[in-house]
Design a protein around this motif. Structure first.
Motif, PDB file in Angstrom:
ATOM      1  N   LEU A   1       0.857  -1.173   0.000  1.00 19.59           N
ATOM      2  CA  LEU A   1       0.000   0.000   0.000  1.00 19.59           C
ATOM      3  C   LEU A   1       0.895   1.225   0.000  1.00 19.59           C
ATOM      4  O   LEU A   1       1.820   1.319   0.801  1.00 19.59           O
ATOM      5  CB  LEU A   1      -0.888   0.001   1.257  1.00 19.59           C
ATOM      6  N   THR A   2       0.611   2.156  -0.907  1.00 20.49           N
ATOM      7  CA  THR A   2       1.394   3.381  -1.004  1.00 20.49           C
ATOM      8  C   THR A   2       0.447   4.554  -1.121  1.00 20.49           C
ATOM      9  O   THR A   2      -0.530   4.496  -1.866  1.00 20.49           O
ATOM     10  CB  THR A   2       2.345   3.335  -2.222  1.00 20.49           C
ATOM     11  N   ALA A   3       0.744   5.625  -0.400  1.00 19.50           N
ATOM     12  CA  ALA A   3      -0.126   6.804  -0.395  1.00 19.50           C
ATOM     13  C   ALA A   3       0.645   8.056  -0.782  1.00 19.50           C
ATOM     14  O   ALA A   3       0.414   9.129  -0.245  1.00 19.50           O
ATOM     15  CB  ALA A   3      -0.763   6.964   0.980  1.00 19.50           C
ATOM     16  N   THR A   4       1.582   7.922  -1.731  1.00 20.38           N
ATOM     17  CA  THR A   4       2.356   9.077  -2.173  1.00 20.38           C
ATOM     18  C   THR A   4       2.158   9.316  -3.667  1.00 20.38           C
ATOM     19  O   THR A   4       1.725   8.425  -4.405  1.00 20.38           O
ATOM     20  CB  THR A   4       3.868   8.867  -1.910  1.00 20.38           C
ATOM     21  N   ARG A   5       2.506  10.499  -4.094  1.00 20.95           N
ATOM     22  CA  ARG A   5       2.396  10.873  -5.505  1.00 20.95           C
ATOM     23  C   ARG A   5       3.304   9.992  -6.378  1.00 20.95           C
ATOM     24  O   ARG A   5       2.996   9.740  -7.535  1.00 20.95           O
ATOM     25  CB  ARG A   5       2.741  12.351  -5.659  1.00 20.95           C
ATOM     26  N   GLU A   6       4.396   9.514  -5.813  1.00 23.92           N
ATOM     27  CA  GLU A   6       5.356   8.703  -6.580  1.00 23.92           C
ATOM     28  C   GLU A   6       4.711   7.471  -7.204  1.00 23.92           C
ATOM     29  O   GLU A   6       5.015   7.114  -8.340  1.00 23.92           O
ATOM     30  CB  GLU A   6       6.518   8.262  -5.684  1.00 23.92           C
ATOM     31  N   VAL A   7       3.831   6.809  -6.486  1.00 24.32           N
ATOM     32  CA  VAL A   7       3.193   5.618  -7.046  1.00 24.32           C
ATOM     33  C   VAL A   7       2.262   6.012  -8.193  1.00 24.32           C
ATOM     34  O   VAL A   7       2.157   5.285  -9.181  1.00 24.32           O
ATOM     35  CB  VAL A   7       2.478   4.773  -5.968  1.00 24.32           C
ATOM     36  N   LEU A   8       1.610   7.153  -8.088  1.00 21.31           N
ATOM     37  CA  LEU A   8       0.757   7.625  -9.187  1.00 21.31           C
ATOM     38  C   LEU A   8       1.603   7.932 -10.424  1.00 21.31           C
ATOM     39  O   LEU A   8       1.215   7.618 -11.550  1.00 21.31           O
ATOM     40  CB  LEU A   8      -0.032   8.860  -8.765  1.00 21.31           C
ATOM     41  N   GLU A   9       2.763   8.517 -10.209  1.00 15.98           N
ATOM     42  CA  GLU A   9       3.673   8.798 -11.326  1.00 15.98           C
ATOM     43  C   GLU A   9       4.179   7.501 -11.951  1.00 15.98           C
ATOM     44  O   GLU A   9       4.293   7.394 -13.170  1.00 15.98           O
ATOM     45  CB  GLU A   9       4.824   9.682 -10.848  1.00 15.98           C
ATOM     46  N   ALA A  10       4.444   6.494 -11.120  1.00 13.42           N
ATOM     47  CA  ALA A  10       4.849   5.185 -11.657  1.00 13.42           C
ATOM     48  C   ALA A  10       3.711   4.579 -12.475  1.00 13.42           C
ATOM     49  O   ALA A  10       3.937   4.034 -13.560  1.00 13.42           O
ATOM     50  CB  ALA A  10       5.270   4.250 -10.526  1.00 13.42           C
ATOM     51  N   MET A  11       2.487   4.696 -11.980  1.00 11.15           N
ATOM     52  CA  MET A  11       1.343   4.166 -12.715  1.00 11.15           C
ATOM     53  C   MET A  11       1.170   4.883 -14.057  1.00 11.15           C
ATOM     54  O   MET A  11       0.643   4.310 -15.002  1.00 11.15           O
ATOM     55  CB  MET A  11       0.068   4.298 -11.875  1.00 11.15           C
ATOM     56  N   ALA A  12       1.627   6.136 -14.131  1.00 11.98           N
ATOM     57  CA  ALA A  12       1.538   6.917 -15.364  1.00 11.98           C
ATOM     58  C   ALA A  12       2.734   6.678 -16.282  1.00 11.98           C
ATOM     59  O   ALA A  12       2.821   7.278 -17.352  1.00 11.98           O
ATOM     60  CB  ALA A  12       1.429   8.403 -15.030  1.00 11.98           C
ATOM     61  N   GLY A  13       3.668   5.814 -15.870  1.00 13.94           N
ATOM     62  CA  GLY A  13       4.782   5.441 -16.723  1.00 13.94           C
ATOM     63  C   GLY A  13       6.073   6.175 -16.474  1.00 13.94           C
ATOM     64  O   GLY A  13       7.039   6.001 -17.210  1.00 13.94           O
TER      65      GLY A  13
END
Length: 174
Positions: free
Chosen positions: A91-103
């Motif tokens: 579980l991650t609650a940081t912007r970094e994981v969203l950026e990873a999901m965006a490539g």
């Protein structure tokens, strides 16, 4: 269980992500947030995608802090602030994981984004389980990550050998 008495949790499938003597925290994995998709949310947060992001629905993880985002994902992605969960999940609650999901970095193999979480005080979840408010089953990737939100509750019951048509909120005494 049926008849939980709280519409926020009626037929909810909740993955308990953290649990200790002080509290418990989990995410509902079968409550879509009214048609909001991950690409929609990334655009709102001004995170540009470098890959085609699947149009997975954003979930309502629970009633607490619904403006806060959490990404439940496979543990092949581990950010600095990722919390490991049993069964190969994190579980991650940081912007970094969203950026990873965006490539922008190697994304997790599977992920679900949720807004909000479910929380319990010390001993509260244990007490609710003791009083048959919740049934507990083992998690699996398909149950957590597939898009069949309508059937997740009945599928979770099926893992316990329970037919949802035969499950009742009414109990008796012998």
């Amino acid at each position: 269980m049926p008849g939980i008495g709280d519409p926020r949790f009626e037929r909810a499938v909740v993955l308990v992500c953290a649990h200790d003597s002080e509290h418990a925290m989990g995410l509902a994995v079968n409550r879509p947030a009214g048609g909001l998709t991950v690409p929609d949310l990334l655009r709102r947060l001004e995170i540009k995608s470098t890959i085609r992001v699947p149009a997975d629905l954003v979930l309502i993880g629970g009633p607490v802090e619904r403006e806060r985002g959490f990404v439940l994902h496979t543990d092949d992605y581990r950010g600095e602030h990722s919390l490991g969960i049993a069964g190969g999940m994190a579980l991650t609650a940081t912007r970094e994981v969203l950026e990873a999901m965006a490539g922008h970095a190697a994304p997790p193999r599977r992920a679900r984004l949720a807004l909000g979480y479910a929380g319990w005080a010390a001993g509260q979840l244990e007490n609710e389980i003791k009083h048959n408010v919740w049934l507990v089953c083992d998690s699996d990737e398909d149950l957590l990550f597939d898009g069949d939100h309508e059937r997740k509750w009945s599928r979770a019951l099926g893992k316990l050998g329970i037919d949802p048509k035969r499950l009742s909120a009414v109990t008796g005494q012998a």
